[in-house]
Motif scaffolding. Sequence first.
Motif, PDB file in Angstrom:
ATOM      1  N   PRO A 310       0.930  -1.230  -0.088  1.00  0.00           N
ATOM      2  CA  PRO A 310      -0.007   0.090   0.013  1.00  0.00           C
ATOM      3  C   PRO A 310       0.826   1.403  -0.012  1.00  0.00           C
ATOM      4  CG  PRO A 310      -0.848  -1.605   1.707  1.00  0.00           C
ATOM      5  CD  PRO A 310       0.488  -2.225   0.963  1.00  0.00           C
ATOM      6  N   SER A 311       1.852   1.249   0.683  1.00  0.00           N
ATOM      7  CA  SER A 311       2.765   2.312   0.802  1.00  0.00           C
ATOM      8  C   SER A 311       3.485   2.811  -0.582  1.00  0.00           C
ATOM      9  CB  SER A 311       3.747   2.192   1.763  1.00  0.00           C
ATOM     10  OG  SER A 311       3.167   2.115   3.024  1.00  0.00           O
ATOM     11  N   ILE A 312       3.930   1.534  -1.282  1.00  0.00           N
ATOM     12  CA  ILE A 312       4.412   1.605  -2.632  1.00  0.00           C
ATOM     13  C   ILE A 312       3.462   2.406  -3.639  1.00  0.00           C
ATOM     14  CG2 ILE A 312       5.459   0.341  -4.776  1.00  0.00           C
ATOM     15  CD1 ILE A 312       6.648  -1.611  -2.718  1.00  0.00           C
ATOM     16  N   ILE A 313       2.305   1.843  -3.691  1.00  0.00           N
ATOM     17  CA  ILE A 313       1.163   2.142  -4.218  1.00  0.00           C
ATOM     18  C   ILE A 313       0.887   3.877  -3.958  1.00  0.00           C
ATOM     19  CG2 ILE A 313      -1.259   2.145  -5.107  1.00  0.00           C
ATOM     20  CD1 ILE A 313      -0.989  -0.720  -4.531  1.00  0.00           C
ATOM     21  N   LYS A 314       1.005   4.044  -2.937  1.00  0.00           N
ATOM     22  CA  LYS A 314       0.772   5.579  -2.453  1.00  0.00           C
ATOM     23  C   LYS A 314       1.724   6.365  -2.947  1.00  0.00           C
ATOM     24  CE  LYS A 314       0.130   8.605   1.695  1.00  0.00           C
ATOM     25  NZ  LYS A 314       0.071   8.590   3.143  1.00  0.00           N
ATOM     26  N   SER A 315       2.920   5.863  -3.013  1.00  0.00           N
ATOM     27  CA  SER A 315       4.356   6.749  -3.454  1.00  0.00           C
ATOM     28  C   SER A 315       4.276   7.079  -4.959  1.00  0.00           C
ATOM     29  CB  SER A 315       5.524   6.022  -3.118  1.00  0.00           C
ATOM     30  OG  SER A 315       5.706   4.952  -3.738  1.00  0.00           O
ATOM     31  N   LEU A 316       3.639   6.160  -5.469  1.00  0.00           N
ATOM     32  CA  LEU A 316       3.086   6.318  -7.187  1.00  0.00           C
ATOM     33  C   LEU A 316       2.346   7.468  -7.568  1.00  0.00           C
ATOM     34  CD1 LEU A 316       2.829   2.636  -8.339  1.00  0.00           C
ATOM     35  CD2 LEU A 316       4.790   3.932  -7.959  1.00  0.00           C
ATOM     36  N   GLY A 317       1.824   8.231  -6.410  1.00  0.00           N
ATOM     37  CA  GLY A 317       1.021   9.298  -6.940  1.00  0.00           C
ATOM     38  C   GLY A 317      -0.692   9.249  -6.132  1.00  0.00           C
ATOM     39  N   ASP A 377       4.935   5.860 -16.510  1.00  0.00           N
ATOM     40  CA  ASP A 377       3.706   6.122 -15.961  1.00  0.00           C
ATOM     41  C   ASP A 377       3.343   5.539 -14.597  1.00  0.00           C
ATOM     42  OD1 ASP A 377       0.888   7.416 -16.901  1.00  0.00           O
ATOM     43  OD2 ASP A 377       0.645   5.365 -16.238  1.00  0.00           O
ATOM     44  N   LYS A 378       2.824   5.946 -13.747  1.00  0.00           N
ATOM     45  CA  LYS A 378       2.372   5.450 -12.536  1.00  0.00           C
ATOM     46  C   LYS A 378       1.542   4.104 -12.522  1.00  0.00           C
ATOM     47  CE  LYS A 378      -1.707   8.058 -11.326  1.00  0.00           C
ATOM     48  NZ  LYS A 378      -2.290   9.099 -10.264  1.00  0.00           N
ATOM     49  N   TRP A 379       0.738   4.149 -13.717  1.00  0.00           N
ATOM     50  CA  TRP A 379      -0.068   2.958 -13.936  1.00  0.00           C
ATOM     51  C   TRP A 379       0.727   1.679 -14.378  1.00  0.00           C
ATOM     52  CZ3 TRP A 379      -4.583   2.296 -11.794  1.00  0.00           C
ATOM     53  CH2 TRP A 379      -5.379   3.648 -11.408  1.00  0.00           C
ATOM     54  N   ILE A 380       1.804   2.035 -15.135  1.00  0.00           N
ATOM     55  CA  ILE A 380       2.643   0.742 -15.467  1.00  0.00           C
ATOM     56  C   ILE A 380       3.159   0.153 -14.302  1.00  0.00           C
ATOM     57  CG2 ILE A 380       4.824   0.312 -16.659  1.00  0.00           C
ATOM     58  CD1 ILE A 380       3.941   2.362 -18.695  1.00  0.00           C
ATOM     59  N   LEU A 381       3.919   1.134 -13.388  1.00  0.00           N
ATOM     60  CA  LEU A 381       4.255   0.825 -12.072  1.00  0.00           C
ATOM     61  C   LEU A 381       3.440  -0.116 -11.437  1.00  0.00           C
ATOM     62  CD1 LEU A 381       6.802   3.645 -11.209  1.00  0.00           C
ATOM     63  CD2 LEU A 381       7.396   1.583 -11.974  1.00  0.00           C
ATOM     64  N   TYR A 382       2.116   0.340 -11.084  1.00  0.00           N
ATOM     65  CA  TYR A 382       1.063  -0.424 -10.481  1.00  0.00           C
ATOM     66  C   TYR A 382       0.909  -1.930 -10.996  1.00  0.00           C
ATOM     67  CZ  TYR A 382      -3.623  -1.383  -8.876  1.00  0.00           C
ATOM     68  OH  TYR A 382      -4.621  -2.132  -8.278  1.00  0.00           O
ATOM     69  N   GLY A 383       0.832  -1.812 -12.257  1.00  0.00           N
ATOM     70  CA  GLY A 383       0.935  -3.140 -13.006  1.00  0.00           C
ATOM     71  C   GLY A 383       1.826  -4.059 -12.600  1.00  0.00           C
ATOM     72  N   GLY A 384       3.205  -3.860 -12.200  1.00  0.00           N
ATOM     73  CA  GLY A 384       4.034  -4.301 -11.572  1.00  0.00           C
ATOM     74  C   GLY A 384       3.867  -4.957 -10.251  1.00  0.00           C
ATOM     75  N   THR A 436      14.466   2.074   4.729  1.00  0.00           N
ATOM     76  CA  THR A 436      14.012   3.541   4.510  1.00  0.00           C
ATOM     77  C   THR A 436      14.951   4.162   3.246  1.00  0.00           C
ATOM     78  OG1 THR A 436      13.545   3.446   6.744  1.00  0.00           O
ATOM     79  CG2 THR A 436      13.556   5.598   5.677  1.00  0.00           C
ATOM     80  N   GLN A 437      16.008   3.811   3.352  1.00  0.00           N
ATOM     81  CA  GLN A 437      16.965   4.825   2.198  1.00  0.00           C
ATOM     82  C   GLN A 437      16.730   4.335   0.794  1.00  0.00           C
ATOM     83  OE1 GLN A 437      17.986   2.842   4.901  1.00  0.00           O
ATOM     84  NE2 GLN A 437      19.841   1.401   4.235  1.00  0.00           N
ATOM     85  N   ASP A 438      16.091   3.140   0.606  1.00  0.00           N
ATOM     86  CA  ASP A 438      15.432   2.958  -0.758  1.00  0.00           C
ATOM     87  C   ASP A 438      14.165   2.999  -1.252  1.00  0.00           C
ATOM     88  OD1 ASP A 438      18.202   1.542  -0.889  1.00  0.00           O
ATOM     89  OD2 ASP A 438      17.593  -0.403  -0.213  1.00  0.00           O
ATOM     90  N   ALA A 439      13.655   3.645  -0.152  1.00  0.00           N
ATOM     91  CA  ALA A 439      12.150   4.132  -0.488  1.00  0.00           C
ATOM     92  C   ALA A 439      12.040   5.117  -1.532  1.00  0.00           C
ATOM     93  CB  ALA A 439      11.527   4.691   0.773  1.00  0.00           C
ATOM     94  N   PRO A 440      10.987   5.131  -2.435  1.00  0.00           N
ATOM     95  CA  PRO A 440       9.780   4.236  -2.158  1.00  0.00           C
ATOM     96  C   PRO A 440       9.892   3.336  -3.300  1.00  0.00           C
ATOM     97  CG  PRO A 440       9.407   6.203  -3.965  1.00  0.00           C
ATOM     98  CD  PRO A 440      10.990   6.394  -3.356  1.00  0.00           C
ATOM     99  N   ARG A 441      10.868   2.907  -4.153  1.00  0.00           N
ATOM    100  CA  ARG A 441      10.648   1.900  -5.217  1.00  0.00           C
ATOM    101  C   ARG A 441      11.185   0.547  -4.549  1.00  0.00           C
ATOM    102  NH1 ARG A 441      10.661   3.406 -10.517  1.00  0.00           N
ATOM    103  NH2 ARG A 441      11.087   1.536 -11.035  1.00  0.00           N
TER     104      ARG A 441
END
Length: 496
Positions: A310-317, A377-384, A436-441
């Motif tokens: 959920p945090s990764i998805i949130k970081s996408l925008g 695009d954030k939707w491409i990352l969300y697809g991953g 933490t240092q590798d966030a958000p991806r």
Amino acid sequence: MDHPKEDVKHETDNITDDEPITVPGYDPNIESTRTESRKAILKADLYLLPFIVLCFCFLQFDRTNISNALTSTFAADLHINNSHINLAQTLFTVGFVITELPFNMISRYIGTERFLPVTMFLWGIATWSQIFVRNASGLYAIRFFIGALEGGYIPSFALYISKFYTHRELALRYAIFWASNSFAGILGGPLAIGLLSLNGRGGLKGWQWLFLIEGSLTCFLGVVMYFYLPHSAATPKHIFGKSYTIFTPREASILTTRVIKDDPTKGLRYGKPVLLAHILETFADWRLYGHLVAAFLSMVMISPMNTYAPSIIKSLGFTSLQANGLNSVGSACALVFSVSLAFSSDKLRERGVHIAVGYLWGAAGLLWLALAANGVDKWILYGGVVWTQMGMGSAQAINAAWLTAKMEDHKRPVALAAYVMSIQLANFPGNQLFRTQDAPRYRHGLIIAASCAIAAAVVILVWKVLYRLFDGKDQGVRVLSSVEVGNSRTEGSDKA
């Protein structure tokens, strides 16, 4: 097919016993039509599996709701960061692993339907007690106790389910059981949205409402479980002086007899405890370790993705509410994929390749998310994210069913407990992957997790080859009955 003489002796030694089979409902002379058998199996599917799935959903809610809490003010209110969360989740795993084997042995001895409701009620109390946590130390303690009280739950229910189905029917039923993770993911997002939106009501934060409601519902479900689940297909449940049973006497006899004929060791070990000698014998069995290693490597991805998806998805925008809602999509896709994979495995009577496909699917999603270029695009990352969630745990039910088929009944409780322990042990490295240092991806952690999943696929394929070479050409315990009665046919046998 012909069996080497030494193999026949080894196999018959595993199943012969001077004592008669005295399992309630067992009738070696019963004759049933295919329609009657299907009706009895369908009744188990409709009356038992959905309730078991519901119970497992709440286990998943209570072990992963911390990820939903992280999208609110939980971390800020407790003054904690990723390192504290990772340690808390690691302590949860420590508690889970410590009690896994002893709780499973207790459950086997006194009955799953008697023991698990008690532990479920207690961890429900521990879950809602998280509303009183004020700092990292309190979080560490409560997460440890929740994990400890949940130990033994998964293998105990796996053994309970195996009372009603033959080995070649187990992969699909185990997949439905393990799909509770997906059901929980589908329901958990919308439920979290609703509960977190209660922020400020009654003087409680949104995350406190999340823990309070889900924990209280878990306690209630534990009570219902105690009164609902039958002891066996043929043993009535007694409640307040009255008895009831889900199955008719004939249905119970059909279910019980077909399961024992499929694997006579279940009848010979009925009502007997697991002894220290059985534990040692199980861990001395080479067949166990391919399943354990593959499960461990493939599940390194689970804990970090469950906690931070959920945090990764949130970081996408996306907003917090959108992130929790979108997190449910991957779970819905995972449900369809895992059940379809298990259905194919049962239908084709093949295990190894199906398991490898599940592992590699998850690895592909991890690499998709890790290697996508910056600015995509954030939707491409969300697809991953969705692709990864589809593969996470998709083959664990098939692996468990394969292991179950390869183990005699006196080894099965220990083997299944060890299997679930290996999955939980994967949380130790998994909880440390996303820093933490590798966030958000979290690219570094994603690549490591993908490498582990690929290695798991290699291990399980190697074990497939070893079974073909050294273990009866893929046949499981179920075929041993054919050896004992002098039946040379292997029809219906499980392939690997």
